[in-house]
Design an enzyme around this catalytic site. Structure first.
Site, short mmCIF file in Angstrom:
data_model
loop_
_atom_site.label_atom_id
_atom_site.label_comp_id
_atom_site.label_asym_id
_atom_site.label_seq_id
_atom_site.Cartn_x
_atom_site.Cartn_y
_atom_site.Cartn_z
N GLY A 16 17.25 7.76 -61.31
CA GLY A 16 16.94 7.29 -59.96
C GLY A 16 15.79 8.01 -59.28
O GLY A 16 15.19 8.95 -59.82
N LEU A 18 15.75 9.85 -56.36
CA LEU A 18 15.99 11.23 -55.91
C LEU A 18 15.82 12.22 -57.07
O LEU A 18 15.16 13.25 -56.95
CB LEU A 18 17.40 11.36 -55.32
CG LEU A 18 17.75 12.77 -54.85
CD1 LEU A 18 17.08 13.07 -53.52
CD2 LEU A 18 19.26 12.96 -54.72
N ALA A 19 16.41 11.85 -58.21
CA ALA A 19 16.35 12.73 -59.38
C ALA A 19 14.89 12.96 -59.78
O ALA A 19 14.47 14.10 -60.00
CB ALA A 19 17.15 12.13 -60.54
N ASP A 178 22.57 18.69 -46.81
CA ASP A 178 21.82 18.16 -45.67
C ASP A 178 20.44 18.78 -45.86
O ASP A 178 20.26 19.97 -45.63
CB ASP A 178 22.45 18.65 -44.35
CG ASP A 178 21.70 18.09 -43.15
OD1 ASP A 178 20.46 18.05 -43.20
OD2 ASP A 178 22.35 17.68 -42.17
N HIS A 179 19.48 17.99 -46.34
CA HIS A 179 18.25 18.64 -46.82
C HIS A 179 17.45 19.30 -45.69
O HIS A 179 16.59 20.12 -45.96
CB HIS A 179 17.39 17.70 -47.67
CG HIS A 179 16.89 16.50 -46.94
ND1 HIS A 179 17.60 15.35 -46.85
CD2 HIS A 179 15.75 16.30 -46.27
CE1 HIS A 179 16.92 14.48 -46.15
NE2 HIS A 179 15.79 15.02 -45.78
N LYS A 183 15.21 23.43 -45.32
CA LYS A 183 13.86 23.72 -44.83
C LYS A 183 13.78 25.17 -44.36
O LYS A 183 14.68 25.64 -43.65
CB LYS A 183 13.49 22.75 -43.70
CG LYS A 183 13.40 21.29 -44.20
CD LYS A 183 13.01 20.35 -43.09
CE LYS A 183 13.19 18.89 -43.50
NZ LYS A 183 12.23 18.40 -44.47
N GLU A 217 9.39 10.46 -37.07
CA GLU A 217 8.75 9.97 -38.30
C GLU A 217 7.72 8.92 -37.94
O GLU A 217 7.89 8.19 -36.96
CB GLU A 217 9.80 9.33 -39.21
CG GLU A 217 10.90 10.26 -39.65
CD GLU A 217 11.99 9.51 -40.42
OE1 GLU A 217 12.07 9.68 -41.63
OE2 GLU A 217 12.74 8.75 -39.78
N HIS A 241 21.35 15.84 -39.50
CA HIS A 241 20.22 16.78 -39.33
C HIS A 241 20.12 17.34 -37.92
O HIS A 241 20.02 18.55 -37.72
CB HIS A 241 18.90 16.10 -39.71
CG HIS A 241 18.96 15.33 -40.99
ND1 HIS A 241 19.56 15.84 -42.12
CD2 HIS A 241 18.48 14.10 -41.35
CE1 HIS A 241 19.47 14.95 -43.10
NE2 HIS A 241 18.82 13.89 -42.66
P1 NAD Z 1 18.34 5.02 -56.79
O1 NAD Z 1 18.79 3.62 -56.54
O2 NAD Z 1 16.90 5.25 -57.07
O3 NAD Z 1 19.15 5.58 -58.06
C1 NAD Z 1 20.51 5.31 -58.25
C2 NAD Z 1 20.97 5.79 -59.61
O4 NAD Z 1 22.34 5.43 -59.78
C3 NAD Z 1 20.21 5.20 -60.78
O5 NAD Z 1 20.00 6.21 -61.74
C4 NAD Z 1 21.18 4.14 -61.34
O6 NAD Z 1 21.03 3.90 -62.72
C5 NAD Z 1 22.51 4.81 -61.06
N1 NAD Z 1 23.61 3.84 -61.00
C6 NAD Z 1 23.71 2.73 -60.24
N2 NAD Z 1 24.87 2.08 -60.49
C7 NAD Z 1 25.53 2.81 -61.42
C8 NAD Z 1 26.78 2.68 -62.09
N3 NAD Z 1 27.62 1.64 -61.86
N4 NAD Z 1 27.12 3.63 -62.99
C9 NAD Z 1 26.30 4.67 -63.25
N5 NAD Z 1 25.12 4.87 -62.64
C10 NAD Z 1 24.73 3.94 -61.75
O7 NAD Z 1 18.89 5.89 -55.57
P2 NAD Z 1 18.28 7.28 -54.98
O8 NAD Z 1 17.25 6.95 -53.98
O9 NAD Z 1 17.92 8.16 -56.11
O10 NAD Z 1 19.53 7.86 -54.17
C11 NAD Z 1 20.63 8.49 -54.81
C12 NAD Z 1 21.50 9.17 -53.75
O11 NAD Z 1 20.74 10.17 -53.09
C13 NAD Z 1 22.02 8.24 -52.66
O12 NAD Z 1 23.29 8.69 -52.28
C14 NAD Z 1 21.04 8.46 -51.51
O13 NAD Z 1 21.64 8.19 -50.26
C15 NAD Z 1 20.75 9.95 -51.67
N6 NAD Z 1 19.46 10.38 -51.12
C16 NAD Z 1 18.30 9.94 -51.67
C17 NAD Z 1 17.09 10.41 -51.16
C18 NAD Z 1 15.77 9.98 -51.78
O14 NAD Z 1 14.75 10.55 -51.38
N7 NAD Z 1 15.75 9.05 -52.70
C19 NAD Z 1 17.08 11.30 -50.09
C20 NAD Z 1 18.29 11.74 -49.54
C21 NAD Z 1 19.47 11.27 -50.07
#
Ligand code: NAD
Length: 493
Positions: A16, A18-19, A178-179, A183, A217, A241
């Site tokens: 995803g 975030l990762a 809570d990112h 900071k 923002e 936040h």
């Molecule tokens: P994303 O949609 O990009 O990624 C979601 C991931 O979940 C993917 O790897 C997908 O393959 C996996 N997934 C979906 N359904 C699945 C299932 N049934 N079984 C297994 N895996 C499954 O989402 P993201 O933006 O990376 O966000 C992930 C979390 O982080 C969320 O809770 C979001 O609120 C939080 N978050 C994200 C950000 C950001 O910058 N993206 C910032 C703060 C918090």
């Protein structure tokens, strides 16, 4: 070099956004600094059927070349493994368990495991329950679970979510991210308050007039509209936040700088959040939704994809919070957050009372007024501090002049500073929960937010009510004007 840590990370949502955008670059920085070296592995799980090799390729691509050379990036990526996984399938957890055990042996990580929930919030509970039911927690090392925001959408859903996680993990094992707490400037607030006697001595209602917390923002809702329509700025920014920053500013002095002592003080403070009645909510909280800009170039919120064309979801909130204790009696904490505002800015402005200047007559001051002393703490995009102090200008007699003392981090220092996720990951591997939120904090802050949310859900706002690229709706300035105050940032609009 930092002390090397032994651990296997299991990242749910390994494919995803975030990762890739935050976690892998942050882990790589930990690798460069030596926190991670030989004895670690990362398992990425997601639904897609990727090979280890393909996964490693995506990890390498997520790390900018400016952070490290290709050889290092490639040796780092060799620690990554991929497991195709459906969060609802018990058999997949057994396969994951086998892989984690094998890697624990291979990398001699002593059974230490970090489970990172980088997946949609609706999956947090079910994953935690399977980790418990399929027995993935080791008995030889530590097991920690990292939960991303949002932690529920009200006190009820947060309670259900927490119960699901708590069935498998103790509070000591749960890290709620809570990112903003990652900071550097936010983390430094206790140090600023408690190592500067000239601040600590005046940190109360005798000297402080009001405190303003701004999270502004410039971006609109973008691709997050689907989620945003179920949340809004109150849930998305204020519950977590803004209130966490308020907690660090308003809490009593902890007995020591430890996770337990800090959380104890914050929880005590959150227990004193006011229980506003509907008429008090009407008086103390305002909301807004962005329209196009002056030229009509930008899309209004209601025109964004996946947004209802009569949506009542707020993209702006400003509120006044009164903490009724002996330190803060009568001092408003104004919190504000909005999208599509004129500038990006996260900042805290502490406005001091100037009634101590009353000994001077207007003629002695040559009819000029004494400006309030203001301490501004800038979190982003620039990091720094500024303090105005009243003095005079040479040759002008007693006429008051506000001198601004300013410290701003240079671009180079900013580049060297650690990103929020890097700091938070270091805390997690070292077992330090100071910069994460406790369940009690979540419960108390949701309790405060829910009353406002419920009231707003039953009253229809006149939206849209502010143009993009402004400082928000006119009601925001009016909120402070009723107390004869004004926003330090953006009050010219
Ligand atoms: P994303 O949609 O990009 O990624 C979601 C991931 O979940 C993917 O790897 C997908 O393959 C996996 N997934 C979906 N359904 C699945 C299932 N049934 N079984 C297994 N895996 C499954 O989402 P993201 O933006 O990376 O966000 C992930 C979390 O982080 C969320 O809770 C979001 O609120 C939080 N978050 C994200 C950000 C950001 O910058 N993206 C910032 C703060 C918090």
């Amino acid at each position: 070099m930092a002390k090397e840590q032994r651990v296997v990370f299991i990242i749910f949502g390994g494919s995803g956004d975030l990762a890739h955008r935050k976690l892998y670059p942050a882990l790589f920085k930990l690798y460069l600094k030596g926190y991670l070296h030989h004895h670690f592995a990362v398992i990425g799980t997601a639904r897609r059927p990727w090979s280890h090799e393909y996964f490693r390729q995506t990890v390498m691509e997520s790390i900018g070349e400016d952070i490290g050379d290709q050889e290092k990036i490639s040796s780092f990526a060799q620690h990554f493994y991929y497991q195709s996984h459906d969060v609802n399938d018990a058999a997949h957890y057994l396969a994951l368990k086998k892989l984690a055990a094998k890697l624990s042996q291979q990398y001699q990580s002593h059974g230490n495991q970090i489970f990172y929930m980088a997946i949609a919030p609706r999956f947090f509970g079910v994953v935690a329950q399977h980790l418990h039911a399929e027995n993935l927690l080791t008995t030889t090392g530590y097991n920690r679970i990292i939960i991303e925001k949002p932690f529920g959408r009200d006190v009820q859903s947060a309670t259900t979510l927490n119960a699901g996680i708590a069935a498998a993990f103790s509070e000591k094992q749960i890290y709620r991210v809570d990112h903003y707490l990652g900071k550097e400037v936010v983390q430094s607030l206790p140090l600023l308050r408690f190592t500067n006697p000239l601040l600590e001595a005046v940190w109360n209602h005798h000297y402080i007039s009001n405190i303003q917390i701004t999270l502004a923002e410039t971006l609109g809702v973008g691709e997050r509209a689907g989620y945003y329509e179920t949340a809004g700025a109150l849930r998305d920014m204020i519950q977590n936040h803004a209130l966490q920053i308020l907690g660090l500013l308003a809490m009593e002095k902890p007995a020591e700088f430890s996770s337990q002592a800090i959380h104890q003080q914050k929880e005590q403070l959150f227990a004193q959040l006011p229980q506003y009645s509907p008429s008090q909510i009407e008086q103390n909280f305002v909301r807004g939704q962005y329209d196009t800009d002056k030229k009509g170039d930008q899309l209004a919120y209601r025109q964004a994809d996946n947004v209802a064309n009569d949506s009542s979801i707020e993209t702006f909130v400003a509120g006044k919070i009164l903490i009724n204790n002996s330190r803060w009696q009568g001092v408003p904490f104004y919190v504000r957050s909005g999208k599509r505002l004129r500038q990006k800015s996260t900042r805290i402005d502490i406005v001091f009372k100037n009634n101590h200047s009353k000994i001077f007559t207007p003629s002695q001051l040559q009819t000029s007024t004494v400006q309030p002393v203001i301490l501004s703490i800038c979190v982003e995009p620039v990091q720094g501090l500024s303090l105005t102090l009243n003095g005079t200008n040479p040759g002008r007699g007693l006429k008051p002049f506000a001198h601004k003392l300013k410290f701003q981090q240079s671009l180079e220092e900013m580049n060297n500073s650690q990103e929020a996720y890097e700091k938070l990951l270091i805390d997690i591997i070292q077992g330090d929960q100071t910069n994460f939120t406790t369940w009690n904090e979540q419960k108390l802050t949701w309790g405060f937010i829910d009353r406002i949310r419920e009231y707003w859900d039953h009253t229809r706002p006149q939206f849209p009510n502010y143009l993009s690229s402004t400082f928000g709706p006119q009601q925001s300035a009016a909120l402070l004007a009723q107390d004869h105050h004004k926003w330090v940032w953006g009050s010219e609009d």
